[in-house]
Design a protein around this motif. Sequence first.
Motif, PDB file in Angstrom:
ATOM      1  N   PRO A  98       0.792  -1.429   0.053  1.00 49.42           N
ATOM      2  CA  PRO A  98       0.052   0.078  -0.024  1.00 49.42           C
ATOM      3  C   PRO A  98       0.902   1.358   0.233  1.00 49.42           C
ATOM      4  O   PRO A  98       0.337   2.284  -0.546  1.00 49.42           O
ATOM      5  CB  PRO A  98      -0.652  -0.156   1.362  1.00 49.42           C
ATOM      6  CG  PRO A  98      -0.802  -1.514   1.506  1.00 49.42           C
ATOM      7  CD  PRO A  98       0.235  -2.117   0.931  1.00 49.42           C
ATOM      8  N   GLY A  99       2.124   1.245   0.506  1.00 50.05           N
ATOM      9  CA  GLY A  99       3.068   2.366   0.441  1.00 50.05           C
ATOM     10  C   GLY A  99       3.409   2.874  -0.724  1.00 50.05           C
ATOM     11  O   GLY A  99       4.454   3.889  -0.793  1.00 50.05           O
ATOM     12  N   ALA A 100       3.580   1.761  -1.675  1.00 50.45           N
ATOM     13  CA  ALA A 100       4.103   1.940  -2.967  1.00 50.45           C
ATOM     14  C   ALA A 100       3.457   3.253  -3.945  1.00 50.45           C
ATOM     15  O   ALA A 100       2.293   3.482  -3.741  1.00 50.45           O
ATOM     16  CB  ALA A 100       4.017   0.793  -3.702  1.00 50.45           C
ATOM     17  N   LEU A 101       4.398   3.873  -4.616  1.00 51.48           N
ATOM     18  CA  LEU A 101       4.137   4.711  -5.383  1.00 51.48           C
ATOM     19  C   LEU A 101       3.921   4.499  -6.750  1.00 51.48           C
ATOM     20  O   LEU A 101       4.665   3.704  -7.254  1.00 51.48           O
ATOM     21  CB  LEU A 101       5.187   6.061  -5.288  1.00 51.48           C
ATOM     22  CG  LEU A 101       5.226   7.326  -6.320  1.00 51.48           C
ATOM     23  CD1 LEU A 101       3.759   7.881  -5.939  1.00 51.48           C
ATOM     24  CD2 LEU A 101       6.321   8.007  -6.602  1.00 51.48           C
ATOM     25  N   ARG A 102       2.610   4.975  -7.422  1.00 50.65           N
ATOM     26  CA  ARG A 102       2.393   4.296  -8.791  1.00 50.65           C
ATOM     27  C   ARG A 102       3.041   5.571  -9.658  1.00 50.65           C
ATOM     28  O   ARG A 102       2.285   6.703  -9.731  1.00 50.65           O
ATOM     29  CB  ARG A 102       0.870   4.091  -8.888  1.00 50.65           C
ATOM     30  CG  ARG A 102       0.564   3.636 -10.273  1.00 50.65           C
ATOM     31  CD  ARG A 102       0.443   2.204 -10.283  1.00 50.65           C
ATOM     32  NE  ARG A 102      -0.377   1.607 -11.299  1.00 50.65           N
ATOM     33  CZ  ARG A 102       0.009   1.209 -12.517  1.00 50.65           C
ATOM     34  NH1 ARG A 102       1.164   1.560 -12.868  1.00 50.65           N
ATOM     35  NH2 ARG A 102      -1.052   0.651 -13.336  1.00 50.65           N
ATOM     36  N   ALA A 103       4.049   5.582 -10.395  1.00 48.75           N
ATOM     37  CA  ALA A 103       4.417   6.447 -11.351  1.00 48.75           C
ATOM     38  C   ALA A 103       5.200   6.093 -12.219  1.00 48.75           C
ATOM     39  O   ALA A 103       5.447   4.640 -12.605  1.00 48.75           O
ATOM     40  CB  ALA A 103       5.278   7.372 -10.279  1.00 48.75           C
ATOM     41  N   ASP A 104       5.812   6.907 -13.328  1.00 47.23           N
ATOM     42  CA  ASP A 104       6.531   6.481 -14.285  1.00 47.23           C
ATOM     43  C   ASP A 104       7.902   6.174 -13.955  1.00 47.23           C
ATOM     44  O   ASP A 104       8.463   6.782 -13.051  1.00 47.23           O
ATOM     45  CB  ASP A 104       6.514   7.642 -15.426  1.00 47.23           C
ATOM     46  CG  ASP A 104       5.269   7.765 -16.076  1.00 47.23           C
ATOM     47  OD1 ASP A 104       4.371   7.003 -15.863  1.00 47.23           O
ATOM     48  OD2 ASP A 104       4.879   8.756 -16.720  1.00 47.23           O
ATOM     49  N   VAL A 105       8.565   5.525 -14.966  1.00 46.98           N
ATOM     50  CA  VAL A 105      10.011   5.076 -14.400  1.00 46.98           C
ATOM     51  C   VAL A 105      10.809   5.400 -15.730  1.00 46.98           C
ATOM     52  O   VAL A 105      10.406   5.016 -17.164  1.00 46.98           O
ATOM     53  CB  VAL A 105      10.308   3.469 -14.078  1.00 46.98           C
ATOM     54  CG1 VAL A 105      11.838   3.496 -14.162  1.00 46.98           C
ATOM     55  CG2 VAL A 105       9.736   3.545 -12.648  1.00 46.98           C
ATOM     56  N   ALA A 106      12.024   5.949 -15.878  1.00 45.95           N
ATOM     57  CA  ALA A 106      12.886   6.169 -16.879  1.00 45.95           C
ATOM     58  C   ALA A 106      13.825   5.017 -17.059  1.00 45.95           C
ATOM     59  O   ALA A 106      14.637   4.716 -16.102  1.00 45.95           O
ATOM     60  CB  ALA A 106      13.543   7.483 -16.755  1.00 45.95           C
ATOM     61  N   GLY A 107      14.059   4.592 -18.220  1.00 47.36           N
ATOM     62  CA  GLY A 107      15.091   3.779 -18.410  1.00 47.36           C
ATOM     63  C   GLY A 107      16.297   4.276 -19.180  1.00 47.36           C
ATOM     64  O   GLY A 107      16.035   5.260 -20.225  1.00 47.36           O
ATOM     65  N   VAL A 108      17.266   4.261 -18.827  1.00 45.49           N
ATOM     66  CA  VAL A 108      18.689   4.804 -19.126  1.00 45.49           C
ATOM     67  C   VAL A 108      19.628   4.008 -19.467  1.00 45.49           C
ATOM     68  O   VAL A 108      19.720   2.659 -18.836  1.00 45.49           O
ATOM     69  CB  VAL A 108      19.136   5.933 -18.087  1.00 45.49           C
ATOM     70  CG1 VAL A 108      18.030   6.839 -17.999  1.00 45.49           C
ATOM     71  CG2 VAL A 108      19.356   5.432 -16.635  1.00 45.49           C
ATOM     72  N   THR A 109      20.778   4.192 -20.075  1.00 36.92           N
ATOM     73  CA  THR A 109      21.835   3.266 -20.403  1.00 36.92           C
ATOM     74  C   THR A 109      23.121   3.425 -19.402  1.00 36.92           C
ATOM     75  O   THR A 109      23.845   2.498 -19.451  1.00 36.92           O
ATOM     76  CB  THR A 109      22.510   3.732 -21.793  1.00 36.92           C
ATOM     77  OG1 THR A 109      22.755   5.024 -21.736  1.00 36.92           O
ATOM     78  CG2 THR A 109      21.422   3.457 -22.805  1.00 36.92           C
ATOM     79  N   ALA A 110      23.159   4.484 -18.755  1.00 33.97           N
ATOM     80  CA  ALA A 110      24.263   4.614 -17.651  1.00 33.97           C
ATOM     81  C   ALA A 110      23.604   5.198 -16.174  1.00 33.97           C
ATOM     82  O   ALA A 110      22.693   5.882 -16.292  1.00 33.97           O
ATOM     83  CB  ALA A 110      25.253   5.532 -18.309  1.00 33.97           C
ATOM     84  N   PRO A 111      24.250   4.888 -15.112  1.00 30.93           N
ATOM     85  CA  PRO A 111      23.829   5.326 -13.986  1.00 30.93           C
ATOM     86  C   PRO A 111      23.583   6.796 -13.783  1.00 30.93           C
ATOM     87  O   PRO A 111      24.462   7.740 -14.485  1.00 30.93           O
ATOM     88  CB  PRO A 111      24.780   5.040 -12.988  1.00 30.93           C
ATOM     89  CG  PRO A 111      25.724   4.009 -13.416  1.00 30.93           C
ATOM     90  CD  PRO A 111      25.579   4.151 -15.145  1.00 30.93           C
ATOM     91  N   VAL A 112      22.595   7.562 -13.293  1.00 29.36           N
ATOM     92  CA  VAL A 112      22.462   9.083 -13.250  1.00 29.36           C
ATOM     93  C   VAL A 112      22.888   9.263 -11.751  1.00 29.36           C
ATOM     94  O   VAL A 112      22.553   8.978 -10.686  1.00 29.36           O
ATOM     95  CB  VAL A 112      20.950   9.183 -13.134  1.00 29.36           C
ATOM     96  CG1 VAL A 112      20.945  10.746 -13.362  1.00 29.36           C
ATOM     97  CG2 VAL A 112      20.157   8.912 -14.641  1.00 29.36           C
ATOM     98  N   VAL A 113      24.212   9.951 -11.926  1.00 28.92           N
ATOM     99  CA  VAL A 113      25.064  10.041 -10.846  1.00 28.92           C
ATOM    100  C   VAL A 113      24.978  11.280  -9.955  1.00 28.92           C
ATOM    101  O   VAL A 113      24.724  11.534  -8.827  1.00 28.92           O
ATOM    102  CB  VAL A 113      26.771  10.099 -11.304  1.00 28.92           C
ATOM    103  CG1 VAL A 113      27.266  10.151  -9.834  1.00 28.92           C
ATOM    104  CG2 VAL A 113      26.799   8.760 -11.899  1.00 28.92           C
TER     105      VAL A 113
END
Length: 231
Positions: A98-113
Motif C-alpha cells: 500500500p505504501g508504493a508509489l504508482r508513477a513513471d520510470v525512466a530507462g537509461v543506459t548509464a547510472p544517473v550520478v
Amino acid sequence: MSQPIIVVTGMPFEARIARGDGVHVVCAQNDTLTAKLEAAIAHEGARGLVSFGTAGGLIPGLKPGQWIIAHKVLDMPEQAREYVTSIAWAEALRRAMPGALRADVAGVTAPVVSADDKAALFRESGAAAADMESHIVARVAQAHGLPFVVARVVIDPAERSLPPAALAGMRPDGAVNLLGVLGSLAKNPLQLPALLRVGKDAGRAKDAMRYGRQIISLRLGEGFGAVVAGI
C-alpha cells in the motif's frame, strides 16, 4: 510444465532477493541484458516479465526504501518512447504494498550520478525514478506480446550525488569491487562520509526489497510468481 515468470535484475544482490519458486531470474547489465533475456524466453518461454530491483530517485523528497510500481516506462535511449505496464499486474502489486508509489520510470543506459543530472532527467521525463533495465524489459515484452510490470525501490535520493568511490565499487557485471572502492578512497578520503551515506541508503533499500518480497508472498501465498501468474 508451466512457463516461468522471468524476473529481471541488474545487480546480483537484487537477484538473490528476487529468487523463488516459479520464478526464473535473469541478472545482467544493460549491454548484455537483451541477449540473455531473449535466450531465457527461447529456452523456457515466459508467462510475463518483471523488472525488479533498485532505482535512482528523480522526484525530490523520495526516500531510500520507497517502492515504485511503474505506470509507464520511458525508454530514454529511444527518445522517451513509452511502454505501458500491465494495469492488472501493477495494481495487484500496489495493493500488496500500500505504501508504493504508482508513477513513471525512466530507462537509461548509464547510472544517473549527480543531483544536477537527476534534476535534468526529471525535467525531461517527469519520471519518479530511473534504472538501467526496465526499458529493455519493456522492449522485449512488447516484441513477444508478453505482459510486464516494474517494481523498483529507490536506493539513492534525487538530492544526493553519488561519490566517485560508489561508482568505482561497481564491476561491469554488477558485483562489488572492493579494491576499486579502497583505491578511490585513497585518492580522496574526504568522500568517506558520502560513501557511508550511500551504504546506509543501500541498506534501507535492501530491507525494503526483502520486506516487499515477503509481503507479496504472504498476501498471495506462492511468492513473487503468484503475483503475476495468479491474477
